[in-house]
Design a protein around this motif. Structure first.
Motif, mmCIF file in Angstrom:
data_model
loop_
_atom_site.group_PDB
_atom_site.id
_atom_site.type_symbol
_atom_site.label_atom_id
_atom_site.label_comp_id
_atom_site.label_asym_id
_atom_site.label_seq_id
_atom_site.Cartn_x
_atom_site.Cartn_y
_atom_site.Cartn_z
ATOM 1 N N GLN A 143 0.848 -1.182 0.000
ATOM 2 C CA GLN A 143 0.000 0.000 0.000
ATOM 3 C C GLN A 143 0.885 1.233 0.000
ATOM 4 N N ALA A 144 0.311 2.358 -0.433
ATOM 5 C CA ALA A 144 1.064 3.613 -0.401
ATOM 6 C C ALA A 144 0.113 4.783 -0.158
ATOM 7 N N TRP A 145 0.650 5.818 0.451
ATOM 8 C CA TRP A 145 -0.096 7.042 0.723
ATOM 9 C C TRP A 145 0.756 8.249 0.334
ATOM 10 N N GLY A 146 0.085 9.312 -0.086
ATOM 11 C CA GLY A 146 0.730 10.595 -0.291
ATOM 12 C C GLY A 146 0.304 11.556 0.795
ATOM 13 N N GLY A 147 1.177 12.438 1.137
ATOM 14 C CA GLY A 147 0.911 13.451 2.151
ATOM 15 C C GLY A 147 2.115 14.347 2.215
ATOM 16 N N MET A 148 2.622 14.569 3.390
ATOM 17 C CA MET A 148 3.849 15.352 3.494
ATOM 18 C C MET A 148 4.996 14.660 2.751
ATOM 19 N N PHE A 149 5.002 13.311 2.801
ATOM 20 C CA PHE A 149 5.986 12.502 2.106
ATOM 21 C C PHE A 149 5.256 11.374 1.389
ATOM 22 N N TYR A 150 6.007 10.450 0.828
ATOM 23 C CA TYR A 150 5.458 9.224 0.265
ATOM 24 C C TYR A 150 5.603 8.143 1.338
ATOM 25 N N ALA A 151 4.503 7.500 1.699
ATOM 26 C CA ALA A 151 4.521 6.433 2.701
ATOM 27 C C ALA A 151 4.252 5.097 2.012
ATOM 28 N N ALA A 152 5.158 4.150 2.181
ATOM 29 C CA ALA A 152 5.053 2.842 1.542
ATOM 30 C C ALA A 152 4.969 1.759 2.613
ATOM 31 N N ARG A 153 3.871 0.970 2.583
ATOM 32 C CA ARG A 153 3.699 -0.094 3.588
ATOM 33 C C ARG A 153 4.132 -1.434 3.017
ATOM 34 N N PHE A 154 4.911 -2.161 3.823
ATOM 35 C CA PHE A 154 5.321 -3.521 3.503
ATOM 36 C C PHE A 154 4.695 -4.476 4.514
ATOM 37 N N GLU A 155 4.742 -5.749 4.213
ATOM 38 C CA GLU A 155 4.067 -6.738 5.071
ATOM 39 C C GLU A 155 4.812 -6.989 6.373
#
Length: 272
Positions: A143-155
């Motif tokens: 999963q990934a989110w945008g906001g102040m930075f790029y957030a990338a989720r791993f398992e």
């Protein structure tokens, strides 16, 4: 010759060689921007913070990496408050920092001796993971989110710890949307040894390959974890090779509390 007081602090650390390094330099007034940037490049740590008193318990605060001025920095704010409380004898209940782009930041000393910072937590938006980002990170986030930075989720935390990204490629990438910084990636997974979340932060867009402890990233991480896992109180570990940092967070509406300790490792003077 001008001599400026100089403190090098390991922030989000319980002893030397942990957390993230910051140089704190108290001034009577800000020097020209090019001088501030040149000093930060000379110091060559993740952040140099300059503090200028403006009233009782109030200071103006600015942060510079070796390459750029940044709009928000957690570990150097923590280190600045640590210097004021522990090295410069401030005895008030709270320190108020006025900043250019992040408003007023308040830091309080807790009964435990740790410092609690009150920071803004900007909105986030889930975004698709592109092949380009997956190639640059060297692994595909779930999963990934945008906001102040790029957030990338791993398992798993193990995947996060094993990342070896292509930093040159990563520098030009980011989340789509105006105002989101490019080349600044937080990678995380729920869990870890006695913590709720484990992360790393790669910041070639800010002139730092990998940051050892990043308070501003944790303002975003706190919101992501709240929306994805419904956890508002977190024990976080930032897994930088050879150092590592523990940061406690608590999300409260559009604000987040960041809690940690610091140690002074060098005290001296910077001569211009």
């Amino acid at each position: 010759m001008t001599k400026i007081p100089f403190y090098q602090v390991d922030a989000f650390a319980s002893k030397p060689f942990e957390g993230n390094q910051a140089c704190i330099m108290p001034l009577e007034e800000f020097l020209p921007d090019e001088t501030l940037q040149a000093i930060a490049a000379e110091n060559n740590v993740a952040e140099t913070a300059y503090i200028v008193p403006t009233g009782e318990g109030v200071w103006n605060l600015r942060w510079f990496t070796p390459a750029v001025e940044v709009p928000l920095c957690g570990h150097a704010t923590l280190a600045s408050a640590h210097v004021l409380f522990n090295e410069l004898g401030f005895e008030g209940e709270a320190i108020h920092f006025d900043t250019v782009k992040s408003g007023r930041l308040v830091v309080r000393k807790l009964s435990s001796g740790a410092l609690e910072m009150d920071f803004p937590s900007a909105p986030i938006k889930e975004i698709p993971v592109t092949d380009e980002v997956a190639r640059a990170l060297g692994a595909r986030p779930v999963q990934a989110w945008g906001g102040m930075f790029y957030a990338a989720r791993f398992e798993t935390p193990e995947e996060v710890k094993a990342l070896t990204p292509d930093l040159k490629a990563l520098k030009d990438l980011g989340a789509p949307g105006e105002g989101w910084d490019r080349g600044n990636f937080g990678c995380f997974a729920a869990g870890g040894a006695e913590v709720d979340v484990t992360s790393r932060f790669f910041a070639p867009g800010s002139g730092i390959d990998e940051d050892p402890a990043t308070g501003s990233w944790h303002t975003m991480l706190a919101r992501v974890m709240s929306e994805r896992f419904e956890q508002n109180d977190l024990k976080c570990f930032q897994a930088y090779p050879g150092r590592g940092a523990f940061i406690d967070t608590r999300l409260e509406g559009d604000r987040v509390k960041l809690i940690g300790t610091s140690v002074t490792v060098i005290e001296g003077q910077f001569t211009l």
